[in-house]
Scaffold this motif. Structure first.
Motif, PDB file in Angstrom:
ATOM      1  N   GLN A 147       6.776   6.770   3.376  1.00 35.33           N
ATOM      2  CA  GLN A 147       5.704   7.138   2.450  1.00 35.33           C
ATOM      3  C   GLN A 147       4.492   6.229   2.622  1.00 35.33           C
ATOM      4  N   VAL A 148       4.738   4.940   2.845  1.00 33.99           N
ATOM      5  CA  VAL A 148       3.635   4.001   3.056  1.00 33.99           C
ATOM      6  C   VAL A 148       2.877   4.359   4.332  1.00 33.99           C
ATOM      7  N   ARG A 149       3.609   4.675   5.388  1.00 30.35           N
ATOM      8  CA  ARG A 149       2.959   5.039   6.650  1.00 30.35           C
ATOM      9  C   ARG A 149       2.101   6.297   6.491  1.00 30.35           C
ATOM     10  N   ARG A 150       2.558   7.234   5.679  1.00 28.07           N
ATOM     11  CA  ARG A 150       1.767   8.448   5.458  1.00 28.07           C
ATOM     12  C   ARG A 150       0.469   8.127   4.726  1.00 28.07           C
ATOM     13  N   VAL A 151       0.563   7.243   3.742  1.00 31.36           N
ATOM     14  CA  VAL A 151      -0.638   6.835   3.011  1.00 31.36           C
ATOM     15  C   VAL A 151      -1.627   6.165   3.967  1.00 31.36           C
ATOM     16  N   LEU A 152      -1.127   5.277   4.796  1.00 28.00           N
ATOM     17  CA  LEU A 152      -1.990   4.584   5.754  1.00 28.00           C
ATOM     18  C   LEU A 152      -2.561   5.553   6.784  1.00 28.00           C
ATOM     19  N   GLY A 153      -1.715   6.458   7.255  1.00 28.81           N
ATOM     20  CA  GLY A 153      -2.149   7.398   8.277  1.00 28.81           C
ATOM     21  C   GLY A 153      -3.234   8.336   7.807  1.00 28.81           C
ATOM     22  N   ALA A 154      -3.298   8.558   6.501  1.00 32.91           N
ATOM     23  CA  ALA A 154      -4.321   9.445   5.945  1.00 32.91           C
ATOM     24  C   ALA A 154      -5.581   8.686   5.551  1.00 32.91           C
ATOM     25  N   GLY A 155      -5.666   7.407   5.964  1.00 39.08           N
ATOM     26  CA  GLY A 155      -6.875   6.642   5.683  1.00 39.08           C
ATOM     27  C   GLY A 155      -6.760   5.681   4.526  1.00 39.08           C
TER      28      GLY A 155
END
Length: 220
Positions: free
Chosen positions: A13-21
């Motif tokens: 979930q953290v990686r998704r948040v980061l990946g979306a900016g």
């Protein structure tokens, strides 16, 4: 930033948040993930220092040169396109069905084994509590918490657990118990075929139970 209680996030979930900016910020002893690079907006959730440390060690994030307390993704990933659900009339009962988590599926298989089910519930709940506590902000001066309920103690237990069962299984437990994804999501995050998801998840849960059993016996 508010000290309101935030949901604990898994590494995925953290990686998704980061990946979306988005970004990570460590403040007051707590790590938070934001969906944008504006800390005035509400945080998406909190994360344990274990996850923050992993991302830094693996070079997935870097400190913002202008604001070194902010951590950004090395490569910004385009957010996945939202799936369009099928028309409601095509679903049973005319209603959209809620996806069933892989953990719930495994729990259902243990109904006929009450003793094993109790151990599975206890170990899973302890892991979830430790993840929440490790992701929480430290107690403020004068704030009283039950013994062993602080983030430092929870982080120590999780660090020992990760060393005992290995990083891959620890990540699988995050996906299974924190993210609570479906078998398909678990398989994707673990890099497995979907047919292997249940067996792999069950193996991780059994390792969790064994590690906690050893910890309990060692404490006696």
């Amino acid at each position: 930033m508010s000290r309101a209680r935030l949901r604990a996030l898994s590494e995925t979930q953290v990686r998704r948040v980061l990946g979306a900016g988005g970004m990570l910020i460590e403040s007051g002893g707590q790590w938070r993930a934001y969906r944008s690079q504006d800390a005035r907006l509400s945080a998406a959730g909190s994360l344990s220092p274990l996850i923050a440390g992993r991302l830094q060690d693996e070079g997935a994030v870097h400190a913002d040169p202008q604001r070194p307390w902010r951590f950004l993704a090395i490569e910004r990933l385009a957010p996945a396109r939202a799936a369009i659900p099928p028309p409601a009339r095509l679903l049973e009962g005319g209603r959209r069905q809620k996806p069933v988590s892989l953990f719930d599926t495994i729990m259902a298989d243990f109904i006929s084994k009450p003793a094993d089910l109790a151990r599975l519930k206890a170990a899973s709940q302890r892991f979830q509590v430790d993840m929440r506590q490790a992701s929480a902000a430290p107690a403020r001066p004068g704030e009283r918490r039950p013994p062993g309920a602080g983030p430092e103690t929870a982080l120590s237990r999780l660090t020992a657990l990760q060393a005992a069962i290995g990083l891959d299984r620890f990540r699988q437990l995050e996906s299974l118990l924190i993210h609570s994804g479906t078998a398909k999501a678990f398989a994707r995050e673990a890099g497995l075929a979907e047919a292997e998801a249940c067996k792999t998840a069950l193996s991780a849960l059994m390792a969790l139970i064994a590690a906690y059993d050893l910890a309990v016996r060692a404490a006696r």
